[in-house]
Design a protein around this motif. Structure first.
Motif, PDB file in Angstrom:
ATOM      1  N   TYR A  62       9.881  -5.538   3.098  1.00 22.97           N
ATOM      2  CA  TYR A  62       9.286  -4.410   3.799  1.00 22.97           C
ATOM      3  C   TYR A  62       8.735  -3.271   2.568  1.00 22.97           C
ATOM      4  N   GLN A  63       7.355  -2.916   3.089  1.00 25.94           N
ATOM      5  CA  GLN A  63       6.779  -1.740   2.400  1.00 25.94           C
ATOM      6  C   GLN A  63       6.382  -0.794   3.459  1.00 25.94           C
ATOM      7  N   ARG A  64       6.285   0.382   3.048  1.00 27.09           N
ATOM      8  CA  ARG A  64       5.743   1.355   3.956  1.00 27.09           C
ATOM      9  C   ARG A  64       4.714   2.275   3.140  1.00 27.09           C
ATOM     10  N   VAL A  65       3.609   2.543   3.837  1.00 26.53           N
ATOM     11  CA  VAL A  65       2.466   3.425   3.244  1.00 26.53           C
ATOM     12  C   VAL A  65       1.922   4.223   4.362  1.00 26.53           C
ATOM     13  N   GLU A  66       1.101   4.955   3.945  1.00 22.31           N
ATOM     14  CA  GLU A  66       0.240   5.919   4.755  1.00 22.31           C
ATOM     15  C   GLU A  66      -1.050   5.708   4.514  1.00 22.31           C
ATOM     16  N   ALA A  67      -1.874   5.601   5.750  1.00 20.24           N
ATOM     17  CA  ALA A  67      -3.186   5.289   5.453  1.00 20.24           C
ATOM     18  C   ALA A  67      -4.044   6.219   4.808  1.00 20.24           C
ATOM     19  N   SER A  68      -3.505   7.376   4.648  1.00 16.76           N
ATOM     20  CA  SER A  68      -4.412   8.531   4.336  1.00 16.76           C
ATOM     21  C   SER A  68      -4.964   8.142   2.753  1.00 16.76           C
ATOM     22  N   ASP A  69      -4.283   7.651   2.079  1.00 19.83           N
ATOM     23  CA  ASP A  69      -4.328   7.440   0.563  1.00 19.83           C
ATOM     24  C   ASP A  69      -4.889   5.945   0.589  1.00 19.83           C
ATOM     25  N   PHE A  70      -6.180   5.628   0.372  1.00 17.67           N
ATOM     26  CA  PHE A  70      -6.578   4.319   0.600  1.00 17.67           C
ATOM     27  C   PHE A  70      -6.159   3.505  -0.543  1.00 17.67           C
ATOM     28  N   ASP A  71      -6.424   4.065  -1.695  1.00 23.53           N
ATOM     29  CA  ASP A  71      -5.957   3.266  -2.913  1.00 23.53           C
ATOM     30  C   ASP A  71      -4.544   2.774  -2.931  1.00 23.53           C
ATOM     31  N   ASN A  72      -3.562   3.658  -2.521  1.00 23.49           N
ATOM     32  CA  ASN A  72      -2.240   3.482  -2.386  1.00 23.49           C
ATOM     33  C   ASN A  72      -2.051   2.371  -1.349  1.00 23.49           C
ATOM     34  N   LEU A  73      -2.791   2.389  -0.340  1.00 17.71           N
ATOM     35  CA  LEU A  73      -2.764   1.389   1.183  1.00 17.71           C
ATOM     36  C   LEU A  73      -3.088  -0.105   0.301  1.00 17.71           C
ATOM     37  N   PHE A  74      -4.101   0.290  -0.337  1.00 18.63           N
ATOM     38  CA  PHE A  74      -5.008  -1.042  -0.714  1.00 18.63           C
ATOM     39  C   PHE A  74      -4.031  -1.744  -1.825  1.00 18.63           C
ATOM     40  N   ALA A  75      -3.370  -1.082  -2.714  1.00 19.19           N
ATOM     41  CA  ALA A  75      -2.560  -1.545  -3.616  1.00 19.19           C
ATOM     42  C   ALA A  75      -1.430  -2.196  -2.946  1.00 19.19           C
ATOM     43  N   VAL A  76      -0.693  -1.680  -2.093  1.00 19.53           N
ATOM     44  CA  VAL A  76       0.341  -2.204  -1.198  1.00 19.53           C
ATOM     45  C   VAL A  76       0.197  -3.718  -0.550  1.00 19.53           C
ATOM     46  N   LEU A  77      -1.269  -3.570   0.002  1.00 18.74           N
ATOM     47  CA  LEU A  77      -1.520  -4.603   0.850  1.00 18.74           C
ATOM     48  C   LEU A  77      -1.788  -5.806  -0.107  1.00 18.74           C
ATOM     49  N   LYS A  78      -2.454  -5.492  -1.276  1.00 16.15           N
ATOM     50  CA  LYS A  78      -2.980  -6.613  -2.137  1.00 16.15           C
ATOM     51  C   LYS A  78      -1.673  -7.113  -2.695  1.00 16.15           C
ATOM     52  N   ASP A  79      -0.816  -6.226  -2.820  1.00 14.19           N
ATOM     53  CA  ASP A  79       0.562  -6.707  -3.622  1.00 14.19           C
ATOM     54  C   ASP A  79       1.046  -7.908  -2.425  1.00 14.19           C
ATOM     55  N   ALA A  80       1.200  -7.395  -1.080  1.00 13.37           N
ATOM     56  CA  ALA A  80       1.866  -8.127   0.009  1.00 13.37           C
ATOM     57  C   ALA A  80       0.970  -9.453   0.151  1.00 13.37           C
ATOM     58  N   VAL A  81      -0.351  -9.409   0.160  1.00  9.86           N
ATOM     59  CA  VAL A  81      -1.002 -10.738   0.304  1.00  9.86           C
ATOM     60  C   VAL A  81      -0.837 -11.490  -0.895  1.00  9.86           C
ATOM     61  N   GLU A  82      -0.648 -10.985  -2.208  1.00  7.48           N
ATOM     62  CA  GLU A  82      -0.383 -11.886  -3.319  1.00  7.48           C
ATOM     63  C   GLU A  82       0.850 -12.446  -3.326  1.00  7.48           C
ATOM     64  N   LYS A  83       1.917 -11.690  -2.916  1.00  8.80           N
ATOM     65  CA  LYS A  83       3.125 -12.112  -3.075  1.00  8.80           C
ATOM     66  C   LYS A  83       3.191 -13.445  -1.774  1.00  8.80           C
ATOM     67  N   VAL A  84       2.655 -13.294  -0.925  1.00 10.19           N
ATOM     68  CA  VAL A  84       2.404 -14.273   0.483  1.00 10.19           C
ATOM     69  C   VAL A  84       1.796 -15.648  -0.163  1.00 10.19           C
ATOM     70  N   ARG A  85       0.599 -15.118  -0.623  1.00 13.61           N
ATOM     71  CA  ARG A  85      -0.205 -16.173  -1.078  1.00 13.61           C
ATOM     72  C   ARG A  85       0.415 -17.246  -2.333  1.00 13.61           C
ATOM     73  N   THR A  86       1.286 -16.452  -3.145  1.00 14.90           N
ATOM     74  CA  THR A  86       2.087 -17.277  -4.302  1.00 14.90           C
ATOM     75  C   THR A  86       3.572 -17.790  -3.888  1.00 14.90           C
ATOM     76  N   GLU A  87       4.075 -16.742  -3.255  1.00 16.38           N
ATOM     77  CA  GLU A  87       5.412 -17.283  -3.142  1.00 16.38           C
ATOM     78  C   GLU A  87       5.603 -17.974  -1.743  1.00 16.38           C
TER      79      GLU A  87
END
Lengths: 325, 292
Positions: free
Chosen positions: B195-220
């Motif tokens: 589980y990760q939680r992020v606020e939508a206000s900081d797009f770069d942070n949101l993007f980093a969290v979603l990118k990380d989650a996408v990559e983990k699902v993709r590889t793991e």
């Protein structure tokens, strides 16, 4: 195939040979092998193809819908047809909508064992086909001892719409009718295509009443017809419908249009049910005859034999009705 | 994506949604609609994280932003709402029931969660690195089969990304009045989901969290869960006047608006140019839809 169960197992194994087919349900894996041991041995013979799910009917039916959306061909097993109330949302509000809304052929069969007369009571005995009939892009298929479940199962997977495959629990213990001794007294004809109407009658006899039924009652009705014919010299014929929805009412009409008495028989509750729909459609096609319908009465299905008989249609009552009609 | 592209996409969603709301209020559109004004960040992030040629994406009723980001053709969304044959679902689906390639939405809250888990089952058996993603709101967190989906995804080990857009309200019902908490961390972790939680206000942070989650699902090839704290500046649907949202909450989110956050990284002239470009695009879309 001599028995209903053998036919069903054969159909399942033929389907499971396809890499895109999986069977999902509660307790379907070995050593349990399903509540009626239909899948016994399959998870061992075909590792990874027959999978136990958590007790989440809505969830794993949705899982099947998603698999079908991605091009797979899931068989979803609901342990008791009564529990199919839980999956209505995924079948009606998801799968059936995707067929037309997303222009997708969905290959998804939900095995849904219906039926009572086993003392299992109000929530493990119902015949709930009527909840799923008449809805666009949902098929309701009903095998019987006249319609080999394995053959219908394989064809159901090719329909391209979600299929409620309404098996009958008592039929699991029965021979296919052709293997019964009394079968030789009958003439059986099949009308229509992949999901035909079976016509069972006595050679050279003009039937006094035409019964229209399906599913688990077909077996006892055939025995009743035999008894009526042998003991009372009353010839009755039975039309056994294998596709409740869509139903080929034109075909049914062509088979009964000259009849004087038509009796519909179902195990589910009568009002707004399968028989009512058949009678309505025959009448709308101009048929003028005496219609009756028999089915469950307005009670819950009790557990004791007496309480069960209050609700579920009784063969002796049907026999009396025919004799006194 | 650079900041200009991010801002363009966010503003395209927002201005299109405002156009759609205005067309409804003028009585020019039929039925209902659920706009995502204030919730543009997730769709914009997914516009580059999801590969529509192999991945699957599902969502629910509030999906205009995702629809426009996946198709890149707002005409097919507005056209759909207008019942046009070139609409995403040929005019059959309206605002809530659309599709494009492997992207599907439906109108039952949370209902696409088990469907997406099933898609993930198929993707796992296909081999490859495609993933299934489902986006839903905090209302869906109380639908039984959504919770069943979490359990199945984790216990079966399936490549699915759950994205919860927590805007604080299930329609009008404040989250804290029907749940024991305002974030779903405990519930999600109860299913043993990462589980990760992020606020939508900081797009770069949101993007980093979603990118990380996408990559983990993709590889793991196992599930991930991201809860995005966000806010809806519009009503739940066309007729909702938002009487249940306190001014302080709106004030907070106006300060933390994802659009504002990205715009702050550009010069006023750049922002103005993008606004003009978006306005022109929205007008083109509108003109196309009323003339075709």
């Amino acid at each position: 195939m001599n028995t209903y169960k053998e036919s069903l197992i054969d159909g399942l194994e033929r389907l499971l040979a396809d890499p895109k087919v999986f069977l999902l349900g509660e307790d379907v894996e070995d050593p349990y092998g399903g509540a009626y041991t239909i899948t016994k041995g399959m998870s061992t013979r075909m590792p990874g193809k027959v999978l136990n799910t958590p007790m989440s009917e809505q969830g794993f039916t949705g899982l099947g819908v998603g698999m079908a959306l991605a091009g797979y061909k899931p068989i979803v097993e609901i342990m008791f047809g009564d529990f199919s109330t839980l999956i209505m949302d995924q079948i009606l509000n998801h799968a059936s909508k995707f067929v037309e809304g997303f222009e997708k052929r969905l290959h998804l069969v939900v095995r849904d064992p219906m039926g009572g007369y086993r003392g299992y009571g109000a929530t493990h005995s119902q015949s709930l086909e009527k909840l799923y009939v008449g809805l666009p892009h949902i098929a309701v298929i009903t095998p019987s001892v006249l319609h080999a479940p394995g053959e219908l199962l394989v064809k159901s997977m090719e329909l391209g719409v979600p299929v409620i495959f309404a098996e009958n629990k008592l039929d699991y213990t029965r021979k296919m009718f052709a293997a019964e001794k009394i079968a030789e007294a009958f003439e059986i004809k099949y009308h229509g295509g992949d999901f035909p109407v079976a016509e069972a009658g006595f050679p050279g006899e003009e039937p006094e009443v035409t019964l229209i039924g399906y599913g688990g009652l077909v077996h006892p009705l055939l025995q009743m017809m035999y008894d009526l014919y042998m003991e009372e010299e009353v010839a009755v014929r039975l039309l056994d419908v294998s596709s409740l929805s869509p139903m080929d009412f034109d075909l049914l009409y062509s088979l009964v249009k000259d009849d004087a008495k038509v009796l519909t028989i179902e195990e589910g509750h009568v009002p707004f049910g399968i028989g009512d729909a058949i009678i309505s459609n025959l009448a709308q096609r101009g048929m003028r005859c005496q219609f009756r319908s028999v089915g469950a009465k307005q009670h819950i299905i009790g557990t004791s034999k007496e309480a069960e008989a209050l609700a579920l249609p009784q063969i002796d009552d049907i026999k009396e009705l025919i004799l006194n009609w | 994506m650079d900041n200009k592209e991010i801002l363009y996409k966010m503003l395209l969603i927002r201005r299109m949604e405002q156009k759609i709301e205005s067309l409804f209020s003028q009585g020019l559109l039929r039925g209902t609609t659920h706009c995502c004004i204030g919730e543009e960040a997730v769709p914009v992030a997914l516009s580059v994280l999801i590969d529509m040629d192999k991945d699957y994406l599902c969502s629910g009723h509030r999906a205009h932003g995702l629809s426009m980001m996946m198709t890149g053709k707002p005409e097919t969304l507005l056209g759909e709402i207008m019942g046009k044959p070139y609409g995403m679902a040929k005019g059959l689906g309206g605002s809530q029931h659309v599709y494009y390639k492997n992207y599907f939405t439906n109108g039952i809250t949370g209902g696409m969660a088990p469907v997406t888990v099933g898609i993930a089952f198929a993707l796992k058996h296909d081999g490859g690195d495609a993933i299934a993603t489902v986006v839903f709101g905090d209302g869906a967190m109380n639908e039984g089969y959504v919770l069943e989906s979490f359990n199945m995804a984790q216990s079966m080990g399936l490549p699915v990304l759950f994205i919860l857009e927590n805007n604080g309200y299930a329609m009008s019902t404040p989250i804290e009045t029907v749940n024991p908490y305002t974030v779903f961390e405990d519930r999600v972790k109860g299913f043993a989901l990462p589980y990760q939680r992020v606020e939508a206000s900081d797009f770069d942070n949101l993007f980093a969290v979603l990118k990380d989650a996408v990559e983990k699902v993709r590889t793991e090839r196992t599930p991930q869960f991201v809860e995005v704290m966000t806010h809806r500046f519009c009503g739940h649907s066309k007729s909702d006047k938002r009487a249940y949202i306190p001014q302080e909450r709106d004030d907070y989110w106006h300060e933390h608006d994802c659009v504002k956050g990205v715009a702050a990284k550009l010069t006023p002239a750049e922002v103005e140019a993008i606004e003009a470009e978006v306005a022109q695009r929205v007008e083109e879309v509108y003109q196309y839809c009323v003339t075709h």
